[in-house]
Design a protein around this motif. Structure first.
Motif, PDB file in Angstrom:
ATOM      1  N   GLY A 145      -2.695   8.023   5.041  1.00 38.07           N
ATOM      2  CA  GLY A 145      -1.499   7.414   5.575  1.00 38.07           C
ATOM      3  C   GLY A 145      -0.407   8.403   5.958  1.00 38.07           C
ATOM      4  O   GLY A 145       0.741   8.047   6.088  1.00 38.07           O
ATOM      5  N   GLU A 146      -0.804   9.658   6.163  1.00 42.35           N
ATOM      6  CA  GLU A 146       0.193  10.660   6.544  1.00 42.35           C
ATOM      7  C   GLU A 146       0.592  10.521   8.008  1.00 42.35           C
ATOM      8  O   GLU A 146       1.660  10.984   8.415  1.00 42.35           O
ATOM      9  N   GLU A 147      -0.263   9.876   8.784  1.00 37.17           N
ATOM     10  CA  GLU A 147       0.067   9.589  10.183  1.00 37.17           C
ATOM     11  C   GLU A 147      -0.293   8.130  10.456  1.00 37.17           C
ATOM     12  O   GLU A 147      -1.447   7.715  10.304  1.00 37.17           O
ATOM     13  N   ILE A 148       0.725   7.360  10.834  1.00 41.46           N
ATOM     14  CA  ILE A 148       0.543   5.934  11.105  1.00 41.46           C
ATOM     15  C   ILE A 148       1.241   5.606  12.410  1.00 41.46           C
ATOM     16  O   ILE A 148       2.397   6.015  12.639  1.00 41.46           O
ATOM     17  N   GLU A 149       0.562   4.870  13.240  1.00 42.74           N
ATOM     18  CA  GLU A 149       1.146   4.425  14.496  1.00 42.74           C
ATOM     19  C   GLU A 149       1.583   2.973  14.325  1.00 42.74           C
ATOM     20  O   GLU A 149       0.752   2.088  14.111  1.00 42.74           O
ATOM     21  N   ASP A 151       0.821  -1.204   0.000  1.00 48.38           N
ATOM     22  CA  ASP A 151       0.000   0.000   0.000  1.00 48.38           C
ATOM     23  C   ASP A 151       0.863   1.265   0.000  1.00 48.38           C
ATOM     24  O   ASP A 151       1.649   1.510   0.914  1.00 48.38           O
ATOM     25  N   PHE A 152       0.703   2.061  -1.052  1.00 52.15           N
ATOM     26  CA  PHE A 152       1.499   3.292  -1.195  1.00 52.15           C
ATOM     27  C   PHE A 152       1.296   4.243  -0.015  1.00 52.15           C
ATOM     28  O   PHE A 152       2.169   5.059   0.272  1.00 52.15           O
ATOM     29  N   ARG A 153       0.164   4.153   0.672  1.00 49.98           N
ATOM     30  CA  ARG A 153      -0.095   5.071   1.785  1.00 49.98           C
ATOM     31  C   ARG A 153       0.898   4.881   2.925  1.00 49.98           C
ATOM     32  O   ARG A 153       1.123   5.787   3.720  1.00 49.98           O
TER      33      ARG A 153
END
Length: 140
Positions: free
Chosen positions: A132-136, A2-4
């Motif tokens: 997907g700019e912020e992923i934990e 996934d590109f995100r």
């Protein structure tokens, strides 16, 4: 796949010191492919086999994430959550994560049984926004 996840994943991998001399195999629903068996399992394990023999890898990271298209194509988590009276409004996300973690653990066992000395690290990426700019990321 996934590109995100691409940018944030590399930042996380770098912070964990995983980016030095690493091979990256990116396949949609990788653990699902291993857990389900068949052609997908063969392709994924073949890539690990090459890395194991040529580069003497000592660990494999199985990184899965929320809102995964490979899992949504195979399962109807929303319908499953609607049947579960105790589920929250967004309970489908819990059902998705539960299934992915189950497959990751099964894939981990298959890989570790096949490759002596390899440690499999399970990582979950929780998307905090649609893009997907912020992923934990968290290690399971």
């Amino acid at each position: 796949m996934d590109f995100r996840l691409r940018c944030e994943m590399w930042k996380w991998m770098d912070a964990q010191k995983y980016t030095h001399d690493c091979d990256v195999v990116s396949l949609a629903g990788a653990s699902k492919g291993i857990a389900d068996g068949g052609e997908a399992e063969h392709v994924i394990l073949q890539q690990i086999d090459v890395a194991y023999k040529l580069h003497e890898v000592r660990y494999v990271i199985l990184l899965h994430h929320s809102d995964c298209g490979a899992y949504h194509a195979s399962y109807d988590f929303k319908a499953e959550a609607e049947k579960d009276e105790s589920a929250q409004a967004d309970g489908w996300a819990d059902k998705e994560k539960e299934k992915q973690l189950e497959d990751m653990k099964k894939a981990k066992q298959i890989i570790e049984d096949r490759y002596l000395g390899i440690e499999v690290v399970l990582v979950w990426g929780q998307l905090k926004d649609e893009g997907g700019e912020e992923i934990e990321f968290s290690t399971i």
